[in-house]
Design an enzyme around this catalytic site. Sequence first.
Site, PDB file in Angstrom:
ATOM      1  N   HIS A 177       0.836  -1.222   0.000  1.00 22.84           N
ATOM      2  CA  HIS A 177       0.000   0.000   0.000  1.00 22.84           C
ATOM      3  C   HIS A 177       0.865   1.264   0.000  1.00 22.84           C
ATOM      4  CE1 HIS A 177      -3.311  -2.732   1.315  1.00 22.84           C
ATOM      5  NE2 HIS A 177      -2.322  -3.297   2.004  1.00 22.84           N
ATOM      6  N   GLU A 222       9.860   9.163 -16.542  1.00 26.71           N
ATOM      7  CA  GLU A 222       8.464   9.551 -16.788  1.00 26.71           C
ATOM      8  C   GLU A 222       8.023   9.143 -18.189  1.00 26.71           C
ATOM      9  OE1 GLU A 222       7.606  13.699 -14.965  1.00 26.71           O
ATOM     10  OE2 GLU A 222       9.757  13.585 -15.262  1.00 26.71           O
ATOM     11  N   SER A 244      15.085  22.586 -15.269  1.00 27.07           N
ATOM     12  CA  SER A 244      13.909  23.392 -15.543  1.00 27.07           C
ATOM     13  C   SER A 244      14.354  24.734 -16.101  1.00 27.07           C
ATOM     14  CB  SER A 244      13.110  23.606 -14.256  1.00 27.07           C
ATOM     15  OG  SER A 244      12.317  24.771 -14.356  1.00 27.07           O
ATOM     16  N   LYS A 296      15.872  22.430 -10.036  1.00 27.68           N
ATOM     17  CA  LYS A 296      15.214  21.201 -10.486  1.00 27.68           C
ATOM     18  C   LYS A 296      16.137  20.220 -11.182  1.00 27.68           C
ATOM     19  CE  LYS A 296      10.856  20.942 -10.898  1.00 27.68           C
ATOM     20  NZ  LYS A 296       9.998  19.982 -10.203  1.00 27.68           N
TER      21      LYS A 296
END
Length: 455
Positions: free
Chosen positions: A153, A287, A274, A280
């Site tokens: 979980h 992704e 970024s 960043k």
Amino acid sequence: MWGGRFTARPADLMQAINVSIGFDRRLAAQDLAGSRAHAAMLRNQGVITSADEAEIQKGLTAIEVEMAEGTFPFREEFEDIHMNVEARLRELIGPVAGRLHTARSRNDQVALDFRLWVRDACDRTMGQLKALQTALLARAEQHADTLMPGFTHLQPAQPVTFGHHLLAYVEMFGRDASRFADARARMNECPLGAAALAGSPFPIDRTQTAKALGFDRPTANSLDSVSDRDFALECLAAATLCGVHLSRLAEEIVIWTTPQFGFIRLSDAFTTGSSIMPQKKNPDAAELVRAKVGRLLGSFTQLTVVMKGLPLAYSKDMQEDKVPTFEAFDALELSLLAMAGMIGDLEPVQERMGPAAGAGFSTATDLADWLVRELDMPFRDAHHVTGQAVRMAETRNCGLADLPLADLQTLCQGITDDIYSVLTPMASATSRKSYGGTAPDQVRAQIARWTKALS
Ligand code: ARG
């Protein structure tokens, strides 16, 4: 090609919807290999003369050279790869080129070419899967003893080792590889010689062409031969499942690289910055791998819907088999390569993983197991006592191992000092020696098994 029957040229729109050379040029090598095998067989069977075959093979060699040099004229007016090759062959060697299409149709030709392409793609995919497994194994070996939290979980559950976690993916990708191997074995029958749909009246030898092209045997039903695209669908299904596995690993990389988890670092090689936020470092490759499964399932869905309800035998609908299949294998290849790159590249942050492995009362099960083992308590009762210990630790904002013995004894008299020996994350992981468990020795045994299997 069919000027005998037709007097007018096709409408521009007809050509626009019909043309496939833009994508089926990717079948060029397969088309040439098929033609070579077919011409040799026609000559062996006395259907064409040796002189004609020699001319045809010479012309096909010239085409091969043109293709390698990038000078082959791919032309839309010749619709697809098959007719482009034939038209060019006629330009190069004259009317004898027309003999190559004896006892053959574009229907068995495309069935053959596409099957050869998918077979090659399967082989490449299996190689890429193996490379990814090898990368995972190398990291698992380095981190057979590195502790991290195991989750259910996405809540801390029990300590595991990083090596064990990586091996879970070695298993998944192993199943993926075996699915491609199964599909490959099943598809390895040659449709050439089915001709348009009914077979050929010429004395062709289908076993000869099958052998020459690396197939186990010829397909046994000519109607099925020209209308079967199961082989591609099976691979798209296998690719989708592989994409699901990749997406799960990609998701873990995304989670682990957040400052909140901080379990791993990716180098600059597989991250981006970024344009506005200077701090960043985003895991874009992970992704994108996570997202690619959308394309894979899309391709599987696309071809399934194209094939659904098609009557026997060939229908032009089937020309729509190639784009989704090419796209899927392209996406899968990129994903597998990028994932292998990230796995080789990532660095576990042990200062984060180690302490996290002990957080969240992750050795509570070990406490309960101790009560069962040492005090012969029924597990349900041990679970209850342990639950009380967790509550006690939670109110005091400390770990289970920080509870004084006297306090633990208020929950259960029989508890002794020995209890603390099972409450460390390493003791917990090391104790899980059951086959396939997370104990470092088990992890090393599985690494050894896989290393042997992959060599
Ligand atoms: N370009 C076609 C395809 O990809 C080749 C087969 C065409 N056959 C036909 N009877 N029109 O399916």
